[in-house]
Design a protein around this motif. Structure first.
Motif, PDB file in Angstrom:
ATOM      1  N   ARG A  15      32.855  68.774  57.366  1.00  0.00           N
ATOM      2  CA  ARG A  15      33.681  68.845  57.764  1.00  0.00           C
ATOM      3  C   ARG A  15      35.048  69.713  57.329  1.00  0.00           C
ATOM      4  NH1 ARG A  15      34.046  70.516  63.577  1.00  0.00           N
ATOM      5  NH2 ARG A  15      35.833  70.447  63.684  1.00  0.00           N
ATOM      6  N   GLU A  54      30.316  71.515  57.871  1.00  0.00           N
ATOM      7  CA  GLU A  54      30.389  72.560  58.679  1.00  0.00           C
ATOM      8  C   GLU A  54      31.926  72.935  58.537  1.00  0.00           C
ATOM      9  OE1 GLU A  54      31.826  71.265  63.206  1.00  0.00           O
ATOM     10  OE2 GLU A  54      30.639  69.742  61.802  1.00  0.00           O
ATOM     11  N   THR A  96      24.232  76.645  56.729  1.00  0.00           N
ATOM     12  CA  THR A  96      23.097  76.668  57.884  1.00  0.00           C
ATOM     13  C   THR A  96      23.098  77.626  58.490  1.00  0.00           C
ATOM     14  OG1 THR A  96      25.462  75.755  59.082  1.00  0.00           O
ATOM     15  CG2 THR A  96      24.195  74.164  57.998  1.00  0.00           C
ATOM     16  N   GLU A  97      22.604  77.708  59.008  1.00  0.00           N
ATOM     17  CA  GLU A  97      22.672  79.139  60.350  1.00  0.00           C
ATOM     18  C   GLU A  97      23.522  79.352  60.631  1.00  0.00           C
ATOM     19  OE1 GLU A  97      21.273  82.473  61.569  1.00  0.00           O
ATOM     20  OE2 GLU A  97      20.728  81.395  60.302  1.00  0.00           O
ATOM     21  N   ARG A  98      24.361  77.739  62.062  1.00  0.00           N
ATOM     22  CA  ARG A  98      25.574  78.050  62.188  1.00  0.00           C
ATOM     23  C   ARG A  98      26.783  78.930  61.084  1.00  0.00           C
ATOM     24  NH1 ARG A  98      30.649  75.716  62.578  1.00  0.00           N
ATOM     25  NH2 ARG A  98      31.113  75.825  64.740  1.00  0.00           N
ATOM     26  N   THR A  99      26.751  78.664  59.705  1.00  0.00           N
ATOM     27  CA  THR A  99      27.357  79.169  58.991  1.00  0.00           C
ATOM     28  C   THR A  99      27.073  80.490  58.512  1.00  0.00           C
ATOM     29  OG1 THR A  99      28.299  76.778  58.067  1.00  0.00           O
ATOM     30  CG2 THR A  99      28.790  78.827  56.396  1.00  0.00           C
ATOM     31  N   ARG A 118      26.114  82.371  60.806  1.00  0.00           N
ATOM     32  CA  ARG A 118      26.217  83.480  61.981  1.00  0.00           C
ATOM     33  C   ARG A 118      28.003  83.074  62.083  1.00  0.00           C
ATOM     34  NH1 ARG A 118      23.132  80.048  65.011  1.00  0.00           N
ATOM     35  NH2 ARG A 118      24.615  79.115  65.968  1.00  0.00           N
ATOM     36  N   LEU A 119      28.854  82.928  61.977  1.00  0.00           N
ATOM     37  CA  LEU A 119      30.387  82.568  61.646  1.00  0.00           C
ATOM     38  C   LEU A 119      30.238  83.597  60.742  1.00  0.00           C
ATOM     39  CD1 LEU A 119      32.693  81.412  62.745  1.00  0.00           C
ATOM     40  CD2 LEU A 119      32.312  79.603  60.807  1.00  0.00           C
TER      41      LEU A 119
END
Length: 121
Positions: free
Chosen positions: A27, A59, A89-92, A94-95
């Motif tokens: 994190r 993350e 990552t896909e989350r990163t 998107r962010l």
């Protein structure tokens, strides 16, 4: 891994044929950013070539995590180097798109890990 004031910093640094690669695991938030910042500054100030930051195992926990990436990008640019965020990552992803940082940061597809050799940070 690199030793920091708060223990073991989850960062791995490798030399590549075009520069350096930094793999951040865990994190990235207000608690870890000071140590990540110091490490990135050292890598940018003492190395040469491109700096690739791998975020697949990371993350981004809060705005300070985004801020340290922007700060590293600006520092690399001032040092005449290029910084690219790779293997996220896909989350990163998107962010970075939602915050429009994808327009400022250089985002690249992952560079094959087979082209890197480990060095100590």
């Amino acid at each position: 891994m690199s030793i920091s004031a708060i223990g073991v910093l989850p960062v791995e640094v490798r030399a590549t044929h075009t520069g350096q690669e930094v793999a951040i695991v865990g994190r990235i938030d207000v608690h870890t950013v000071p140590d990540v910042r110091l490490l990135l500054h050292g890598i940018i100030d003492t190395g040469c070539g491109d700096v690739h930051i791998r975020l697949a195992g990371a993350e981004i926990g809060d705005a300070t995590g985004l801020g340290v990436l922007v700060e590293a990008y600006n520092r690399a640019r001032r040092a005449g180097r290029r910084l690219a965020v790779v293997d996220m990552t896909e989350r990163t992803a998107r962010l970075l798109r939602a915050s429009r940082l994808d327009r400022a940061l250089v985002l690249r597809e992952a560079v094959p890990v087979a082209t890197v050799a480990a060095v100590t940070a």
